[in-house]
Scaffold this motif. Structure first.
Motif, PDB file in Angstrom:
ATOM      1  N   VAL A  14      60.833  80.384  30.217  1.00 29.49           N
ATOM      2  CA  VAL A  14      59.581  79.667  30.745  1.00 29.49           C
ATOM      3  C   VAL A  14      59.879  78.556  31.747  1.00 29.49           C
ATOM      4  CG1 VAL A  14      57.575  78.330  30.114  1.00 29.49           C
ATOM      5  CG2 VAL A  14      58.402  80.147  28.717  1.00 29.49           C
ATOM      6  N   SER A  19      54.922  81.950  34.629  1.00 26.15           N
ATOM      7  CA  SER A  19      56.134  82.852  34.066  1.00 26.15           C
ATOM      8  C   SER A  19      55.884  83.855  33.194  1.00 26.15           C
ATOM      9  CB  SER A  19      57.033  81.763  33.254  1.00 26.15           C
ATOM     10  OG  SER A  19      57.643  80.938  34.013  1.00 26.15           O
ATOM     11  N   ALA A  21      57.625  84.934  31.000  1.00 26.27           N
ATOM     12  CA  ALA A  21      58.052  84.480  29.567  1.00 26.27           C
ATOM     13  C   ALA A  21      56.911  83.709  28.992  1.00 26.27           C
ATOM     14  CB  ALA A  21      59.208  83.727  29.793  1.00 26.27           C
ATOM     15  N   ALA A  40      65.524  76.159  31.580  1.00 22.55           N
ATOM     16  CA  ALA A  40      66.773  75.684  32.498  1.00 22.55           C
ATOM     17  C   ALA A  40      66.877  74.487  32.650  1.00 22.55           C
ATOM     18  CB  ALA A  40      66.440  76.441  33.866  1.00 22.55           C
ATOM     19  N   LEU A  44      61.948  71.099  35.396  1.00 24.39           N
ATOM     20  CA  LEU A  44      60.860  71.996  34.759  1.00 24.39           C
ATOM     21  C   LEU A  44      60.447  71.528  33.440  1.00 24.39           C
ATOM     22  CD1 LEU A  44      62.753  75.241  35.059  1.00 24.39           C
ATOM     23  CD2 LEU A  44      60.822  74.467  36.389  1.00 24.39           C
ATOM     24  N   LEU A  66      74.509  79.677  32.373  1.00 25.83           N
ATOM     25  CA  LEU A  66      75.798  79.466  33.105  1.00 25.83           C
ATOM     26  C   LEU A  66      76.755  78.997  32.161  1.00 25.83           C
ATOM     27  CD1 LEU A  66      75.199  79.394  36.812  1.00 25.83           C
ATOM     28  CD2 LEU A  66      75.915  81.325  35.527  1.00 25.83           C
ATOM     29  N   PHE A  95      68.372  84.799  38.976  1.00 24.90           N
ATOM     30  CA  PHE A  95      68.523  83.952  40.111  1.00 24.90           C
ATOM     31  C   PHE A  95      69.372  84.690  41.260  1.00 24.90           C
ATOM     32  CE2 PHE A  95      70.693  80.544  42.277  1.00 24.90           C
ATOM     33  CZ  PHE A  95      69.771  80.104  42.985  1.00 24.90           C
ATOM     34  N   VAL A 119      73.713  84.929  36.779  1.00 26.56           N
ATOM     35  CA  VAL A 119      72.779  84.382  36.028  1.00 26.56           C
ATOM     36  C   VAL A 119      71.862  85.324  35.280  1.00 26.56           C
ATOM     37  CG1 VAL A 119      70.823  82.802  36.178  1.00 26.56           C
ATOM     38  CG2 VAL A 119      72.981  82.178  37.552  1.00 26.56           C
ATOM     39  N   LEU A 144      63.831  91.430  31.254  1.00 27.71           N
ATOM     40  CA  LEU A 144      62.956  91.771  32.294  1.00 27.71           C
ATOM     41  C   LEU A 144      63.590  92.424  33.316  1.00 27.71           C
ATOM     42  CD1 LEU A 144      60.019  91.355  31.708  1.00 27.71           C
ATOM     43  CD2 LEU A 144      61.113  89.770  30.368  1.00 27.71           C
ATOM     44  N   THR A 145      63.115  93.477  33.927  1.00 34.05           N
ATOM     45  CA  THR A 145      63.869  94.014  35.105  1.00 34.05           C
ATOM     46  C   THR A 145      62.684  94.605  36.010  1.00 34.05           C
ATOM     47  OG1 THR A 145      65.412  95.745  35.974  1.00 34.05           O
ATOM     48  CG2 THR A 145      64.114  96.359  34.159  1.00 34.05           C
ATOM     49  N   TYR A 156      64.894  92.422  48.541  1.00 30.06           N
ATOM     50  CA  TYR A 156      65.345  92.252  47.019  1.00 30.06           C
ATOM     51  C   TYR A 156      66.798  92.035  46.861  1.00 30.06           C
ATOM     52  CZ  TYR A 156      64.253  92.141  42.112  1.00 30.06           C
ATOM     53  OH  TYR A 156      64.200  91.827  40.816  1.00 30.06           O
ATOM     54  N   LYS A 163      69.690  94.040  38.840  1.00 29.53           N
ATOM     55  CA  LYS A 163      68.781  94.593  37.870  1.00 29.53           C
ATOM     56  C   LYS A 163      69.263  95.915  37.275  1.00 29.53           C
ATOM     57  CE  LYS A 163      65.561  91.576  37.612  1.00 29.53           C
ATOM     58  NZ  LYS A 163      65.436  90.334  36.638  1.00 29.53           N
ATOM     59  N   PRO A 189      58.206  95.324  34.797  1.00 29.98           N
ATOM     60  CA  PRO A 189      56.528  95.110  35.523  1.00 29.98           C
ATOM     61  C   PRO A 189      56.587  95.242  36.920  1.00 29.98           C
ATOM     62  CG  PRO A 189      57.383  92.951  34.309  1.00 29.98           C
ATOM     63  CD  PRO A 189      58.867  94.038  34.842  1.00 29.98           C
ATOM     64  N   THR A 194      54.925  84.762  40.615  1.00 31.35           N
ATOM     65  CA  THR A 194      55.532  83.496  39.865  1.00 31.35           C
ATOM     66  C   THR A 194      56.442  82.818  40.756  1.00 31.35           C
ATOM     67  OG1 THR A 194      57.470  84.993  39.576  1.00 31.35           O
ATOM     68  CG2 THR A 194      55.782  85.257  37.932  1.00 31.35           C
ATOM     69  N   SER A 196      59.822  82.461  40.645  1.00 29.24           N
ATOM     70  CA  SER A 196      60.911  83.280  41.221  1.00 29.24           C
ATOM     71  C   SER A 196      60.538  84.217  42.283  1.00 29.24           C
ATOM     72  CB  SER A 196      61.498  83.937  40.264  1.00 29.24           C
ATOM     73  OG  SER A 196      62.391  83.225  39.107  1.00 29.24           O
ATOM     74  N   ALA A 197      59.262  84.809  42.078  1.00 29.36           N
ATOM     75  CA  ALA A 197      58.922  85.861  43.223  1.00 29.36           C
ATOM     76  C   ALA A 197      58.503  85.051  44.448  1.00 29.36           C
ATOM     77  CB  ALA A 197      57.683  86.237  42.739  1.00 29.36           C
TER      78      ALA A 197
HETATM   79  P1  NAD Z   1      60.106  82.461  36.636  1.00 30.73           P
HETATM   80  O1  NAD Z   1      60.615  82.004  37.840  1.00 30.73           O
HETATM   81  O2  NAD Z   1      58.765  82.051  35.857  1.00 30.73           O
HETATM   82  O3  NAD Z   1      61.269  82.843  35.436  1.00 30.73           O
HETATM   83  C1  NAD Z   1      62.517  82.941  35.844  1.00 30.73           C
HETATM   84  C2  NAD Z   1      63.174  81.893  35.092  1.00 30.73           C
HETATM   85  O4  NAD Z   1      64.710  81.819  34.951  1.00 30.73           O
HETATM   86  C3  NAD Z   1      62.883  80.569  35.054  1.00 30.73           C
HETATM   87  O5  NAD Z   1      62.419  79.835  34.069  1.00 30.73           O
HETATM   88  C4  NAD Z   1      64.102  79.717  35.600  1.00 30.73           C
HETATM   89  O6  NAD Z   1      64.247  78.424  35.194  1.00 30.73           O
HETATM   90  C5  NAD Z   1      65.023  80.914  34.770  1.00 30.73           C
HETATM   91  N1  NAD Z   1      66.455  80.562  35.182  1.00 30.73           N
HETATM   92  C6  NAD Z   1      67.120  80.699  36.581  1.00 30.73           C
HETATM   93  N2  NAD Z   1      68.416  80.408  36.481  1.00 30.73           N
HETATM   94  C7  NAD Z   1      68.708  79.961  35.305  1.00 30.73           C
HETATM   95  C8  NAD Z   1      69.797  79.396  34.491  1.00 30.73           C
HETATM   96  N3  NAD Z   1      70.990  79.260  35.184  1.00 30.73           N
HETATM   97  N4  NAD Z   1      69.564  79.104  33.252  1.00 30.73           N
HETATM   98  C9  NAD Z   1      68.688  79.387  32.624  1.00 30.73           C
HETATM   99  N5  NAD Z   1      67.626  79.751  33.096  1.00 30.73           N
HETATM  100  C10 NAD Z   1      67.421  79.929  34.487  1.00 30.73           C
HETATM  101  O7  NAD Z   1      59.683  83.940  37.099  1.00 30.73           O
HETATM  102  P2  NAD Z   1      59.333  85.291  36.674  1.00 30.73           P
HETATM  103  O8  NAD Z   1      59.039  86.196  37.552  1.00 30.73           O
HETATM  104  O9  NAD Z   1      58.455  85.053  35.164  1.00 30.73           O
HETATM  105  O10 NAD Z   1      60.828  85.873  36.080  1.00 30.73           O
HETATM  106  C11 NAD Z   1      60.934  86.199  34.713  1.00 30.73           C
HETATM  107  C12 NAD Z   1      61.989  87.335  34.683  1.00 30.73           C
HETATM  108  O11 NAD Z   1      60.889  88.824  34.988  1.00 30.73           O
HETATM  109  C13 NAD Z   1      62.983  87.737  35.833  1.00 30.73           C
HETATM  110  O12 NAD Z   1      64.090  88.291  35.139  1.00 30.73           O
HETATM  111  C14 NAD Z   1      62.613  88.319  36.862  1.00 30.73           C
HETATM  112  O13 NAD Z   1      63.638  88.908  37.753  1.00 30.73           O
HETATM  113  C15 NAD Z   1      61.721  89.495  36.174  1.00 30.73           C
HETATM  114  N6  NAD Z   1      60.599  90.024  36.899  1.00 30.73           N
HETATM  115  C16 NAD Z   1      59.592  89.306  37.651  1.00 30.73           C
HETATM  116  C17 NAD Z   1      58.763  90.209  38.460  1.00 30.73           C
HETATM  117  C18 NAD Z   1      57.706  89.376  39.304  1.00 30.73           C
HETATM  118  O14 NAD Z   1      57.360  89.932  39.921  1.00 30.73           O
HETATM  119  N7  NAD Z   1      57.541  88.173  39.100  1.00 30.73           N
HETATM  120  C19 NAD Z   1      58.687  91.525  38.100  1.00 30.73           C
HETATM  121  C20 NAD Z   1      59.739  92.171  37.508  1.00 30.73           C
HETATM  122  C21 NAD Z   1      60.568  91.347  36.781  1.00 30.73           C
END
Ligand code: NAD
Length: 274
Positions: A14, A19, A21, A40, A44, A66, A95, A119, A144-145, A156, A163, A189, A194, A196-197
């Motif tokens: 989260v 997020s 999550a 992380a 945050l 890590l 990441f 990561v 999540l992929t 990407y 992934k 999904p 988000t 990351s996106a």
């Molecule tokens: P998000 O940015 O909310 O979540 C990504 C999380 O990864 C963050 O909480 C971040 O702090 C954490 N993170 C990164 N490096 C870290 C580290 N070293 N230690 C601990 N935590 C760390 O974005 P999200 O889109 O909710 O991503 C969640 C998952 O969903 C990811 O695996 C992402 O690839 C996947 N996903 C996202 C999408 C999308 O379109 N957003 C689609 C498919 C899959």
């Protein structure tokens, strides 16, 4: 009565209210689970703490995936908090450096490749090792992929490769942990806006295109993903393991995206360029 009453859940990833999550946290919490969150760290904290408070979650621990010692600390604390038994672990962590998402995949550096894999992929293995020890009555692990593992999504890049490795890791973990009645699945999904996106150049266009090109004509939300996660954690999912399950409005079934033929016909009607 909720379907997850009495279940203990530890969720990694989260960052804020957008997020994925967090969508999963809300769904599992509403179904009665006792939840612990790990994030992380750093800046945050001020985003995650109020979210946790809004659901009366008092287990909120910092952890850089890590750092093996930090992972051990979180699981030690989780063991005490949950009375020694964990039922569900969610890995929503990924990441890659911005430069590896901006340029061409063929220019990925050794360091950038290593970071993305470490990561976004190895962390699942590291967390699953610790979760297994606490899943004394079986359990569910979710990651999540994204479809960029299978098909090329411009920008990407190294994350698509990560992934693909994550999905393979899901299968190998499912094989190893099946004997402990621990199921391991990956939810895939469609694009969701988000934090990351936002790091993926052209993400807004991906979002618009996937809405247009999906049979269901809409993008998924974090609530949709939460509902699917709940279903997978419940008894309804008890014979599902090692799978990558799409929740993308059907985008991934299309060979020729919806709207492509119309766009082609429109182009054919256009006068030839000078
Ligand atoms: P998000 O940015 O909310 O979540 C990504 C999380 O990864 C963050 O909480 C971040 O702090 C954490 N993170 C990164 N490096 C870290 C580290 N070293 N230690 C601990 N935590 C760390 O974005 P999200 O889109 O909710 O991503 C969640 C998952 O969903 C990811 O695996 C992402 O690839 C996947 N996903 C996202 C999408 C999308 O379109 N957003 C689609 C498919 C899959």
């Amino acid at each position: 009565m909720g379907v997850l009453d009495g279940k203990n859940v530890l969720i990694f990833g989260v960052a804020n209210k957008n997020s994925i999550a967090w969508g999963i946290t809300q769904a599992l919490h509403d179904a009665g689970a006792k939840i612990g969150l790990s994030y992380a760290g750093g800046v945050l904290k001020k985003r995650v703490m109020p979210l946790a408070e809004s659901l009366n979650i008092d287990f909120v621990e910092e952890c850089d995936v890590l750092d093996d010692a930090a992972i051990d600390r979180v699981f030690e604390k989780a063991k005490a908090y949950f009375g020694g038994r964990l039922d569900v672990m969610v890995h929503a962590v990924a990441f890659a450096t911005r430069e590896d998402l901006e340029g061409k995949f063929s220019n990925t550096s050794r360091a950038g490749f290593g970071t993305a894999m470490n990561v976004s992929v190895y962390s699942l293995v590291a967390l699953a090792q610790r979760a297994r020890a606490l899943m004394t009555e079986g359990g569910t692990i979710l990651t999540l992929t994204y479809y960029g593992s299978e098909k090329v999504m411009p920008h990407y890049n190294v994350m698509g490769v990560a992934k693909a490795a994550l999905e393979a890791s899901t299968r190998y973990l499912a094989y190893d942990l099946g004997a402990h009645n621990i199921r391991v699945n990956a939810i895939s999904p469609g694009p969701i806006k988000t934090l990351s996106a936002a790091g993926i150049p052209g993400f807004r266009d991906m979002l618009r295109f996937s809405e247009m090109a999906s049979p269901l004509g809409a993008n998924v939300t974090i609530e949709d993903v939460g509902a699917m996660a709940l279903w997978l954690c419940s008894d309804a999912g008890k014979m599902i393991t090692g799978q990558t399950l799409y929740i993308d409005g059907g985008y991934s079934i299309m060979g020729l995206p919806l709207g492509a033929l119309e766009a082609l016909e429109k182009k054919q009607d256009e006068p030839p360029k000078e």
